[in-house]
Design an enzyme around this catalytic site. Structure first.
Site, mmCIF file in Angstrom:
data_model
loop_
_atom_site.group_PDB
_atom_site.id
_atom_site.type_symbol
_atom_site.label_atom_id
_atom_site.label_comp_id
_atom_site.label_asym_id
_atom_site.label_seq_id
_atom_site.Cartn_x
_atom_site.Cartn_y
_atom_site.Cartn_z
ATOM 1 N N ASP A 150 -4.902 3.739 9.295
ATOM 2 C CA ASP A 150 -5.245 3.573 7.878
ATOM 3 C C ASP A 150 -4.732 2.247 7.341
ATOM 4 O O ASP A 150 -5.430 1.545 6.614
ATOM 5 C CB ASP A 150 -4.628 4.708 7.051
ATOM 6 N N GLU A 173 0.848 -1.177 0.000
ATOM 7 C CA GLU A 173 0.000 0.000 0.000
ATOM 8 C C GLU A 173 0.889 1.233 0.000
ATOM 9 O O GLU A 173 1.859 1.313 0.752
ATOM 10 C CB GLU A 173 -0.880 -0.021 1.251
ATOM 11 N N ASP A 210 1.190 0.403 6.163
ATOM 12 C CA ASP A 210 1.720 1.178 7.285
ATOM 13 C C ASP A 210 1.167 0.647 8.606
ATOM 14 O O ASP A 210 0.042 0.162 8.666
ATOM 15 C CB ASP A 210 1.309 2.651 7.155
ATOM 16 N N ASP A 224 -0.309 1.907 10.987
ATOM 17 C CA ASP A 224 -1.178 2.899 11.626
ATOM 18 C C ASP A 224 -2.638 2.526 11.344
ATOM 19 O O ASP A 224 -2.916 1.470 10.777
ATOM 20 C CB ASP A 224 -0.857 4.314 11.121
#
Ligand code: 0RA
Length: 638
Positions: free
Chosen positions: A507, A430, A503, A505
């Site tokens: 998202d 991503e 990532d 996080d």
């Protein structure tokens, strides 16, 4: 205790009666492993359950004791203690020392028994190094102790009962499994609780209490609504369309109970039971149910003129969408036919007809009397039918256009050199810069990179044609190589490791969830066979004394900082994959020698389905609750 066994002729006969059980325990309880061991508990519980089924007991107490023994007490009539005319000993002793003694007191020609094998308490007695039974009857407490099936004294009364519950009548059986008879005699409280929970759902109004003396925890199981409650429980996190429908009837020697409810989801959950045993592979009772439901809904649709141009019937698949049901039949033990040794599938042909007729009649009446519910169900399943027709038309069109057929690999894919799926990996990455770093950092001999940007379609509620229409999923499907829908061919899988990299996080977690949902719903074998992974990039880089450490958790960070307490250090928190250059991404996240991969597994498909529906479905409150509960212990394994 002193040996005071009375070796009269009848006792010796009885002892010989139990010998075969100790010689070949597997013949009586299936196996001598954990499964066979837990069979002892269900056998004793089911004797009490039978008393409840006869309407004579309302409570059952189960205790797992600290010495590894188990006791089961009920408030039924109590096993008869009077002299057995033939054996010339107490009927209670006969029950515990004679194979299949249980049924002999029974007036009914056919007996629905909880126990699948129906072997009775005598088998448990034979396989216990110690067993104590207490019967409360006529204002007295009778008891007897046994060792390896041998009574240690005659049945007699006591004023110091061991059984903890003070009901006027009832039976208490306390046994310790004989270590010489089992590979392992450690009971698992979870297994016992599961058996109890199933039985509590199946017998409305029966109250179970389970105490584990090792933890001191007591749990109660009581469901007034029986299988209706079970259906409601299964749908607890879903948006339901109607209240559960409940059907009950006796046909010939078969008691039939069915509960069903529709939710706004797309999958179906149908649980089935014969007596108290879950038939995980279904069988004739489930077939009869599905036939009846399909016919009843079709008949109703025709009757109210719901079919318009072109539509003329709903298929079994259409009526399945959003269906939650429990089918529960009680059949006299001696009439049950199972398909195989595992007893997971019912085979009695007559049961299919009984259930079919019962459910069809009941649903016809129900739809007639509850037209609002009937219409809600009808519009749900007709939507499914239209989606099916639209999806087929759209897919045919898409396939005609050659979307998947040409199998031209997507331009974005940086493929690897090897064509041997067993050694190759596909990184689904991503983010823009992360995709670039991954391409430059990878080992191109066996690592392929497919960069995908941004949020994707939520496929939990998407039809196949919408999925194929989405560029991201189309590229992914072609790169993975196994096709989709009824075109799926897992033999064509191009990589045996599909690694999602996002990532660390919120998202990133959301994107992982969306891709995992896609694989779980549409290419489930990839998850089941262990081909789906999540890459674990480091959270920190710590520089101390000219050394660099990549750190994957807060605990690890603290350990390293504690090891070098006096030295100067600098710590960098990675916010995203994009902050790492190609070399860093390779050495921390992609290099098989140092990286951490999480393999996604489906340990419990039903639980996974529930979590998926909750996390990806329309209903917000349960999702919020789940996320706040699990946020701290987030674990990507499904
Ligand atoms: C035979 C006859 C009667 C009760 C039972 C057996 C009985 C067995 C078990 C096993 C566990 N709990 C049980 N409770 C009862 C009927 C006795 C009567 O009519 O009084």
């Amino acid at each position: 205790m002193a040996k005071s066994t009375n070796y009269d002729a009848s006792t010796i006969q009885v002892l010989e009666g139990l010998e075969p059980v100790r010689k070949r325990p597997g013949m009586y309880i299936g196996s001598t492993d954990q499964k066979g061991l837990h069979h002892l508990v269900t056998e004793i519980i089911d004797n009490s359950v039978d008393e409840a089924l006869a309407g004579a007991a309302s409570r059952i107490w189960v205790i797992l004791h600290q010495d590894g023994s188990v006791s089961v007490q009920d408030n039924g009539r109590g096993i008869p203690v009077d002299l057995h005319p033939k054996a010339k000993v107490s009927a209670l002793q006969v029950t515990l020392t004679t194979l299949h003694a249980g049924g002999k007191f029974d007036e009914k020609a056919y007996k629905v028994s909880g126990g699948l094998h129906g072997v009775g308490a005598s088998v448990v007695n034979a396989l216990s190094d110690h067993l104590r039974v207490e019967v409360r009857r006529d204002g007295k407490v009778y008891f007897q102790e046994h060792k390896r099936g041998v009574p240690q004294a005659k049945v007699t009364t006591t004023d110091k009962p061991e059984s903890p519950n003070l009901s006027q009548t009832g039976t208490y059986v306390h046994f310790h499994p004989d270590p010489a008879m089992f590979t392992d005699i450690q009971f698992d409280p979870k297994t016992i609780i599961n058996s109890i929970r199933n039985r509590a759902y199946l017998i409305a109004g029966l109250h179970f209490s389970f105490t584990d003396e090792n933890t001191g925890i007591t749990r109660q199981f009581y469901f007034e609504g029986g299988i209706k409650s079970l259906v409601a429980h299964t749908n607890r996190d879903k948006k339901t369309l109607i209240d559960p429908i409940y059907i009950k009837k006796t046909a010939d020697h078969t008691d039939i109970e069915v509960a069903l409810q529709y939710n706004d989801g797309f999958s179906d959950i149908v649980q089935s039971f014969v007596n108290v045993v879950e038939t995980v592979d279904g069988g004739t009772h489930v077939t009869g149910f599905r036939m009846a439901l399909t016919r009843a809904i079709n008949d109703y649709a025709k009757k109210i003129g719901a079919f318009k141009n072109g539509e003329d019937s709903l298929t079994g698949d259409d009526i399945r969408e959003g269906l939650t049901a429990v089918i529960y039949v009680k059949i006299p033990t001696q009439l049950i036919q199972f398909e195989s040794q595992t007893k997971a599938k019912l085979n009695n042909p007559e049961v299919q007809g009984y259930v079919n007729t019962t459910v069809k009649d009941a649903l016809d009446t129900y739809f007639e009397e509850n037209p609002a519910d009937a219409k809600v169900i009808l519009s749900k399943v007709m939507l499914a039918a239209r989606a099916r027709l639209a999806a087929r038309a759209a897919k045919d069109a898409v396939l005609r256009k050659g979307a998947l057929e040409g199998m031209t690999l997507p331009g974005k894919l940086a493929d690897c050199q090897s064509r041997n799926p067993e050694e190759t990996e596909l990184f689904v990455v991503e983010g823009d810069s992360a995709g670039g770093s991954a391409k430059n950092g990878r080992d191109r001999r066996f690592q392929a990179i497919l960069p995908l940007f941004g949020k994707v379609l939520n496929t939990e509620r998407a039809r196949l044609d919408q999925i194929i229409d989405s560029d991201k999923f189309k590229n992914l499907i072609i790169a993975v190589g196994a096709g989709i829908g009824d075109q799926t061919n897992y033999d064509k899988l191009r990589y045996h490791r599909i690694i999602l990299m996002a990532d660390a996080d919120v998202d990133g977690a959301h994107i992982l969830c969306l891709y995992t949902t896609f694989f779980y719903r549409h290419l489930p074998e990839i998850v089941k066979n262990g081909h789906l992974y999540v890459a674990m990039p480091p959270l920190y880089k710590i520089d101390i004394a000219k050394q660099s450490f990549y750190v994957y958790s807060d605990e690890e960070r603290d350990q390293i900082l504690a090891k070098f307490p006096n030295q100067k250090f600098s710590i960098q928190r990675y916010k995203g994959l994009g902050e790492m250059n190609a070399e860093e991404l390779w050495s921390t996240t992609m290099n098989p020698a140092n990286r951490i991969l999480k393999q996604l597994t489906i340990t419990d498909a039903a639980e996974a389905d529930r979590v998926f529906t909750m996390l990806m479905g329309n209903d917000v409150p349960p999702r919020k609750k789940f996320i706040t509960t699990h946020a701290k212990s987030a674990n990507l394994d499904i």
